[in-house]
Design a protein around this motif. Structure first.
Motif, PDB file in Angstrom:
ATOM      1  N   SER A 117      20.243  -4.345  -7.351  1.00  0.00           N
ATOM      2  CA  SER A 117      19.799  -5.537  -8.073  1.00  0.00           C
ATOM      3  C   SER A 117      18.454  -6.063  -7.568  1.00  0.00           C
ATOM      4  N   GLU A 118      18.283  -6.107  -6.267  1.00  0.00           N
ATOM      5  CA  GLU A 118      17.090  -6.748  -5.713  1.00  0.00           C
ATOM      6  C   GLU A 118      15.813  -6.040  -6.145  1.00  0.00           C
ATOM      7  N   GLY A 119      14.892  -6.828  -6.715  1.00  0.00           N
ATOM      8  CA  GLY A 119      13.575  -6.314  -7.058  1.00  0.00           C
ATOM      9  C   GLY A 119      13.469  -5.595  -8.389  1.00  0.00           C
ATOM     10  N   ILE A 120      14.575  -5.494  -9.158  1.00  0.00           N
ATOM     11  CA  ILE A 120      14.498  -4.763 -10.428  1.00  0.00           C
ATOM     12  C   ILE A 120      14.875  -5.628 -11.633  1.00  0.00           C
ATOM     13  N   GLY A 121      15.220  -6.887 -11.397  1.00  0.00           N
ATOM     14  CA  GLY A 121      15.478  -7.806 -12.502  1.00  0.00           C
ATOM     15  C   GLY A 121      16.756  -7.544 -13.265  1.00  0.00           C
ATOM     16  N   MET A 122      17.699  -6.830 -12.665  1.00  0.00           N
ATOM     17  CA  MET A 122      18.987  -6.529 -13.305  1.00  0.00           C
ATOM     18  C   MET A 122      19.976  -6.113 -12.228  1.00  0.00           C
ATOM     19  N   THR A 123      21.227  -5.979 -12.609  1.00  0.00           N
ATOM     20  CA  THR A 123      22.264  -5.506 -11.679  1.00  0.00           C
ATOM     21  C   THR A 123      22.882  -4.240 -12.240  1.00  0.00           C
ATOM     22  N   LEU A 124      22.915  -3.179 -11.423  1.00  0.00           N
ATOM     23  CA  LEU A 124      23.460  -1.890 -11.822  1.00  0.00           C
ATOM     24  C   LEU A 124      24.591  -1.472 -10.903  1.00  0.00           C
ATOM     25  N   GLY A 125      25.637  -0.862 -11.499  1.00  0.00           N
ATOM     26  CA  GLY A 125      26.703  -0.225 -10.749  1.00  0.00           C
ATOM     27  C   GLY A 125      27.511  -1.150  -9.870  1.00  0.00           C
ATOM     28  N   PRO A 126      28.282  -0.555  -8.946  1.00  0.00           N
ATOM     29  CA  PRO A 126      28.366   0.888  -8.650  1.00  0.00           C
ATOM     30  C   PRO A 126      29.291   1.625  -9.618  1.00  0.00           C
ATOM     31  N   GLY A 127      29.245   2.973  -9.550  1.00  0.00           N
ATOM     32  CA  GLY A 127      30.081   3.804 -10.401  1.00  0.00           C
ATOM     33  C   GLY A 127      29.286   4.511 -11.482  1.00  0.00           C
ATOM     34  N   ARG A 128      30.000   5.194 -12.353  1.00  0.00           N
ATOM     35  CA  ARG A 128      29.362   5.924 -13.448  1.00  0.00           C
ATOM     36  C   ARG A 128      28.930   4.944 -14.523  1.00  0.00           C
TER      37      ARG A 128
END
Length: 309
Positions: free
Chosen positions: A173-184
């Motif tokens: 999440s930090e520094g990319i303006g979104m939250t991803l994962g975890p997982g597929r």
């Protein structure tokens, strides 16, 4: 029964061929313009004038080396090269190779002394970066492509409209303006950009390089299916505002045809510096990777020449 003169058949055949060429040309131009109209205004509208002339050596033995630069301008006229890669395409075997040069690699930039390798782009654009790679690693580069990250997500969505699937090892999440994962997770273009740019974890740039190579390999696989090959003119039109390159259309189409004909062939990858060939150091240029230059030079040359062990 009287036979039709042979010359008439030749005439009709030639007429048919030219008609097909005309139709395909109209289709290509229409699709290109459609892609161009769908793209937002980019950074590189005036192709060939953004940077100084690129003076690389012409490719030999059918091996085409392309300097690929991901530019993070952050509103500046010329930003840093956030991503530096060498892509090699072999016209004889249709093999593809991809080398990532880590941006903190400490090398001699001609005219500027010892610097991080990504500083070369900021000082003198693709040409100075080409000179830096030639000076330190003795690799010739004839073509270049500078990609504006603002257009990456749009191009990715056109190539893979249903997204690509990745396995995210931990939350990003930090520094990319979104939250991803975890997982597929199946990533669209915008999420792909966040995925390849994230580096705020224990792996820093090393993990980011691996993710960049992973995404490029998967997008290449998507791009060479027959549906996307038909859409190539539209893809080129959509990509045009976001890419500054000296690769001509003939070379692009030749590469595309070769990749499609052998689309199951995996892309070989390498990272420079290679493992156990560098130390983390701090210099006037900041935190750098102080590399064993001869070791990395040899590894890079062996990899691109097919002599890697």
């Amino acid at each position: 029964m009287k036979k039709r003169p042979k010359k008439k058949w030749i005439f009709y055949t030639v007429l048919f061929v030219f008609s097909c060429i005309a139709v395909l040309s109209i289709y290509a131009v229409t699709q290109y313009n459609q892609g161009l109209s769908e793209a937002a205004e980019g950074k590189f509208q005036d192709d060939g004038t953004t940077y100084d002339a690129f003076r690389g050596e012409e490719p030999e033995f059918g091996e085409i080396n392309i300097l690929m630069i991901g530019s993070d301008t952050r509103g500046e006229e010329r930003g840093l090269s956030d991503t530096i890669m060498i892509a090699q395409y072999d016209q004889d075997s249709s093999e593809m190779k991809l080398v990532s040069l880590m941006r903190d690699t400490y090398v001699e930039v001609p005219g500027y002394g010892m610097q991080k390798i990504n500083a070369a782009f900021s000082y003198g654009g693709p040409e100075l970066l080409r000179q830096t790679i030639k000076h330190n690693f003795d690799i010739d580069l004839y073509y270049y492509a500078v990609v504006d990250f603002e257009g990456f997500s749009k191009i990715a969505d056109l190539i893979a409209p249903e997204g690509i699937e990745v396995n995210i090892p931990h939350q990003m999440s930090e520094g990319i303006g979104m939250t991803l994962g975890p997982g597929r997770e199946v990533l669209d273009g915008e999420k792909m950009l966040g995925y390849v740019r994230f580096r705020k974890d224990e792996n820093n740039d090393y993990g980011r390089v691996e993710r960049q190579q992973e995404v490029i390999a998967k997008l290449t696989k998507e791009a060479v299916n027959i549906q996307n090959f038909v859409k190539l003119p539209k893809l080129l039109g959509m990509a045009d505002p976001y890419i500054d390159t000296n690769i001509d259309s003939k070379t692009l189409l030749s590469m595309g045809k070769g990749i499609v004909s052998d689309k199951d062939q995996a892309i070989e990858t390498l990272r420079i510096p290679v493992d156990y060939s560098y130390e983390n150091a701090y210099t006037g240029a900041g935190a750098v990777l102080d590399i064993d230059l001869e070791e990395n030079k040899q590894q890079l040359q062996n990899f691109l020449s097919g002599q890697a062990q």
